[in-house]
Design a protein around this motif. Structure first.
Motif, PDB file in Angstrom:
ATOM      1  N   CYS A 136       0.786  -1.360  -0.078  1.00 24.09           N
ATOM      2  CA  CYS A 136       0.041   0.154  -0.112  1.00 24.09           C
ATOM      3  C   CYS A 136       0.784   1.242   0.103  1.00 24.09           C
ATOM      4  N   CYS A 159       0.491   3.402   3.607  1.00 31.61           N
ATOM      5  CA  CYS A 159       1.141   2.965   4.794  1.00 31.61           C
ATOM      6  C   CYS A 159       2.244   2.247   4.792  1.00 31.61           C
ATOM      7  N   HIS A 183      -7.418   0.223   1.299  1.00 25.80           N
ATOM      8  CA  HIS A 183      -6.634  -0.900   2.525  1.00 25.80           C
ATOM      9  C   HIS A 183      -7.283  -0.906   3.328  1.00 25.80           C
ATOM     10  N   CYS A 216      -5.246   0.436   6.456  1.00 21.96           N
ATOM     11  CA  CYS A 216      -4.811   1.837   7.224  1.00 21.96           C
ATOM     12  C   CYS A 216      -6.157   2.734   6.762  1.00 21.96           C
TER      13      CYS A 216
HETATM   14 ZN   LIG Z   1      -2.223   1.265   3.817  1.00 20.21          ZN
END
Ligand SMILES: [Zn+2]
Ligand SMILES: [Zn+2]
Length: 311
Positions: free
Chosen positions: A135, A138, A277, A280
């Motif tokens: 991702c 994050c 995602h 996060c």
């Molecule tokens: Zn993330």
């Protein structure tokens, strides 16, 4: 020589969306191979011709199509007789994560292929590596279960399925394929396979769910499910179909391809797919990282080792 900034293409309202456009263009083995060599510095017709088992007719048609679509730019390098070279544009250059993801999947999952493939080294850590999807928000690694995808405003009504017309030129039987990425092409090179895979990543498990999401005839759905089981990508278990580790391993290919498509093609209604995602909570910006050191990959940070066809 400064190239103008390349903008996304505005797609017609109600037509094939960014996902369909991306899979239609890049779900073609010859186009991927031409771009692969372009990224290694190949610019001239004869240099592709000598590296690929490709006919003049096919090479000409693919270079023309990639130039029309703005992935390559045709520039004259000689006046009399006039000769052209093909330079990667920003749109063409940004296909690199898709190619790295395809390479990684073939290397990991296609046994018969492993011996022949060169391997990749991450320039920053110097190690032999395989790419991993992460991702961008994050930095955590992501698997299909970590991502929640929903259809966007241009994602409804089969608009993510490449049209038959964009496929005709690459239809098997008339031209054949290079056979260099056979299993990738079994998943990407057929419009219903792509849609089937997408449905599986979006959570379809039952025959009826696949049929409903694809809007395809039952015989087509049954045929694709058999093909996917034979490839070891899906497994059937008491009436449901689940992605195997090999099937889940294809996720980075699909996500980098969709990301490229949505960066460069826009429907007026909005995106085709929105992915979050779960970890996060942010919208997923897919990034490839090094499986050895976890560092982010860049186009220049991936070195191909042992490729005897490199220019
Ligand atoms: Zn993330
Ligand atoms: Zn590394």
């Amino acid at each position: 020589m400064t190239a103008a900034v390349q903008l996304p293409v505005r797609l017609p309202a109600g037509g094939p969306n960014a996902v369909a456009t991306a899979f239609g263009l890049l779900g073609d083995e010859w186009s991927l191979l031409i771009l692969r060599y372009a990224l290694q510095g190949v610019r001239r017709y004869a240099d592709w011709r000598s590296r690929l088992p490709i006919s003049d007719a096919v090479l000409t048609s693919r270079l023309t199509r990639l130039a029309e679509q703005g992935l390559l730019e045709r520039v004259a390098y000689q006046e009399r007789p006039v000769r052209y070279a093909y330079r990667l544009t920003e749109r063409g250059r940004t296909v690199w994560p898709v190619l790295v993801a395809v390479w990684g999947w073939e290397y990991r999952w296609v046994d018969t292929h492993r011996e022949e493939l060169p391997w990749m080294r991450h320039a920053e850590c110097g190690r032999h590596m395989e790419p991993v999807l992460a991702c961008g928000g994050c930095g955590d690694c992501v698997e299909p279960r970590d991502v929640r995808s929903e259809l966007g405003p241009s994602g409804e009504d089969g608009r993510s399925i490449p049209s038959a017309a964009t496929r005709r030129r690459s239809a098997a039987g008339t031209e054949g394929g290079a056979g260099l990425f056979p299993e990738t092409m079994a998943l990407l090179g057929n419009r219903w396979s792509v849609a089937m895979l997408g449905a599986a990543f979006l959570g379809a498990h039952r025959f009826g769910e696949f049929q409903q999401r694809l809007g395809a005839p039952p015989s087509m759905v049954a045929d694709r499910l058999r093909t996917f089981a034979a490839l070891g990508v899906l497994e059937a278990e008491s009436g449901t179909y689940r992605l195997t580790p090999k099937g889940r391993g294809f996720f980075p290919v699909v996500m980098t391809l969709i990301d490229w498509g949505q960066r460069w093609y826009e429907s007026p209604e909005g995106p085709a797919l929105v992915s979050l995602h779960r970890g996060c909570g942010r919208e997923l910006a897919p990034r490839l990282v090094c499986g050895e050191c976890g560092g982010g990959l860049s186009e220049r940070g991936v070195e191909v080792v042992g490729d005897t066809t490199a220019p």
